[in-house]
Design an enzyme around this catalytic site. Structure first.
Site, PDB file in Angstrom:
ATOM      1  N   ARG A 115      -4.222  46.832 -15.652  1.00 23.64           N
ATOM      2  CA  ARG A 115      -4.885  46.044 -14.599  1.00 23.64           C
ATOM      3  C   ARG A 115      -4.609  46.575 -13.194  1.00 23.64           C
ATOM      4  O   ARG A 115      -5.471  46.510 -12.326  1.00 23.64           O
ATOM      5  CB  ARG A 115      -4.468  44.576 -14.709  1.00 23.64           C
ATOM      6  CG  ARG A 115      -5.040  43.866 -15.927  1.00 23.64           C
ATOM      7  CD  ARG A 115      -4.445  42.471 -16.081  1.00 23.64           C
ATOM      8  NE  ARG A 115      -5.060  41.735 -17.160  1.00 23.64           N
ATOM      9  CZ  ARG A 115      -4.709  41.828 -18.445  1.00 23.64           C
ATOM     10  NH1 ARG A 115      -3.742  42.653 -18.796  1.00 23.64           N
ATOM     11  NH2 ARG A 115      -5.318  41.108 -19.367  1.00 23.64           N
ATOM     12  N   HIS A 118      -5.083  52.628 -32.824  1.00 20.33           N
ATOM     13  CA  HIS A 118      -4.867  51.245 -32.391  1.00 20.33           C
ATOM     14  C   HIS A 118      -4.392  50.414 -33.579  1.00 20.33           C
ATOM     15  O   HIS A 118      -5.158  50.093 -34.481  1.00 20.33           O
ATOM     16  CB  HIS A 118      -6.170  50.679 -31.825  1.00 20.33           C
ATOM     17  CG  HIS A 118      -5.990  49.445 -30.991  1.00 20.33           C
ATOM     18  ND1 HIS A 118      -4.781  48.794 -30.871  1.00 20.33           N
ATOM     19  CD2 HIS A 118      -6.871  48.738 -30.222  1.00 20.33           C
ATOM     20  CE1 HIS A 118      -4.928  47.743 -30.068  1.00 20.33           C
ATOM     21  NE2 HIS A 118      -6.184  47.689 -29.663  1.00 20.33           N
ATOM     22  N   TYR A 128      -5.815  43.468 -34.339  1.00 22.83           N
ATOM     23  CA  TYR A 128      -6.964  44.165 -34.908  1.00 22.83           C
ATOM     24  C   TYR A 128      -6.572  44.724 -36.281  1.00 22.83           C
ATOM     25  O   TYR A 128      -5.447  44.564 -36.727  1.00 22.83           O
ATOM     26  CB  TYR A 128      -7.467  45.215 -33.927  1.00 22.83           C
ATOM     27  CG  TYR A 128      -7.904  44.584 -32.618  1.00 22.83           C
ATOM     28  CD1 TYR A 128      -8.899  43.607 -32.597  1.00 22.83           C
ATOM     29  CD2 TYR A 128      -7.284  44.899 -31.408  1.00 22.83           C
ATOM     30  CE1 TYR A 128      -9.282  42.987 -31.411  1.00 22.83           C
ATOM     31  CE2 TYR A 128      -7.655  44.283 -30.221  1.00 22.83           C
ATOM     32  CZ  TYR A 128      -8.651  43.321 -30.233  1.00 22.83           C
ATOM     33  OH  TYR A 128      -9.022  42.703 -29.072  1.00 22.83           O
TER      34      TYR A 128
END
Length: 410
Positions: free
Chosen positions: A372, A224, A229
């Site tokens: 989603r 990631h 992040y």
């Protein structure tokens, strides 16, 4: 008669072929309305296998990593087993387990999954083993939250004046760090600037996490490096103001990510693919750009990365994102066109079967990561196949629920 595994403690039906695999319908199935006719020839690329080193995904419809905020001390639970298994049972080609912290302080929230200790392996292995029963590739995304760590889980958003998770909440306000001592915004903690020793410690934590992921049986590992992040914080000049070998120039800002990849490739089996999720652009002037992503992808190809998972944004609150269906597909297309040999994954507001088919058919990406829409419709693979006129194998237990083009008593 269906084949079974006979051990009563591990009893399950063998799925042959596995769910989500195109199979030619019989005339009886056509007469009964389970298929409009023979499968298209050739099949849409969306339902063709994709080779990934020593593995092959049976189709190109993949489950995107999505934080579930349902863990304590990083351990996988029965929720995670049922959550990820539902997508495998319903034919997804690959299921990517959510962002999993390589260190306790590398989690985004106190309720995020972890892989910083060997005790985490057993729970993750249960998930992998169950997904494999349905012929689905099992992937895991490993990451570090950086300056966006120690936040409250999603279900608590709006319940307080900030997103900070206190010690009383299980957070780690004194141990939030990043490339520079600059907070994402007023809702997050101000991080401490990492020392060189901390950078090396985090680098090793990613490598150790890869070893545990392999022991758990995962087929695919994703690093990631997106959404603001830690690793993406190092990439962007908006969040990295260091003046040492990990800041300043493009080469320096990409150094940590490249070192992480090089370390992982030494312990991650050669036959297993390695993905990297990136924020293709910060959507902020003066930030990380798609040109930077293209340049990075060329370096990562030589470092042993197989696929760039092309997301965007998340690193600066000044971002201006032009949201629309498939708005990030352009980034996957750019990688596919400009970095021969590197696979690309498209993600972001992809929710329709024809939309997904067109992206792959037009060679804009090699695979579709869907988030989603899978939460709304775990049977997205089945419904997509139905809408595109493709007969696919359903899992044995759900055969009675197969979608029909007409209703008949034949």
């Amino acid at each position: 008669m269906s084949k079974f595994v006979s051990n009563p403690r591990q009893f399950y039906q063998l799925q042959d072929p596995s769910p989500g695999t195109p199979i030619e319908p019989s005339q009886l199935e056509i007469d009964q309305g389970f298929a409009k006719g023979p499968n298209p020839n050739p099949l849409p690329k969306l339902f063709q296998p994709l080779k990934l080193r020593g593995f092959a995904a049976k189709n190109r419809i993949w489950v995107s990593p999505m934080c579930m905020y349902s863990s304590q001390d990083g351990f996988a639970t029965d929720f995670h087993l049922s959550h990820y298994s539902q997508f495998a049972m319903r034919g997804a080609g690959l299921v990517m387990v959510e962002a999993t912290g390589v260190l306790p302080e590398g989690r985004i929230s106190p309720n995020c999954l972890g892989i910083w200790q060997d005790e985490h392996i057993e729970g993750l292995q249960r998930i992998v083993n169950h997904m494999h029963k349905y012929g689905t590739l099992a992937g895991i995304q490993i990451g570090h939250g950086g300056r966006k760590g120690s936040t409250i889980p999603l279900q608590m958003y709006g319940t307080r004046g900030s997103l900070r998770s206190s010690k009383e909440d299980g957070g780690w306000p004194e141990n939030v760090y990043g490339p520079s001592a600059e907070a994402y915004d007023d809702l997050h903690y101000k991080p401490k600037e990492m020392t060189i020793e901390q950078i090396h410690m985090v680098r090793q934590a990613f490598v150790d996490a890869a070893v545990r992921a392999d022991k758990a049986g995962f087929d695919v590992l994703e690093i990631h490096s997106a959404h603001g992040y830690l690793l993406s914080e190092f990439l962007s000049p908006l969040s990295n103001h260091r003046t040492d070998e990990y800041g300043g120039s493009f080469e320096n800002r990409t150094r940590l990510l490249l070192e992480v990849i090089q370390g992982i490739r030494q312990v991650w089996p050669h036959q297993k693919p390695l993905f990297v999720r990136v924020s293709s652009t910060d959507w902020v002037e003066g930030g990380w750009t798609m040109d930077d992503t293209e340049a990075l992808a060329k370096i990562l190809l030589n470092a042993g990365v197989d696929l760039i998972d092309c997301s965007s944004a998340g690193n600066d609150p000044k971002q201006k994102i032009p949201l629309s269906p498939g708005y990030q597909v352009q980034f996957a297309q750019r990688i596919k066109q400009q970095v021969p040999g590197m696979l690309s994954g498209a993600v972001g507001l992809i929710s329709k079967s024809e939309q997904a088919r067109q992206i792959i058919e037009d060679n804009e990406a090699d695979a579709i990561f869907i988030g989603r829409e899978f939460l709304r419709n775990p049977s997205f693979v089945y419904s997509t196949a139905h809408e595109l006129g493709i007969n696919v194998k359903w899992n044995n237990q759900y055969e009675r629920g197969r979608l029909k083009t007409k209703y008949s008593f034949v």
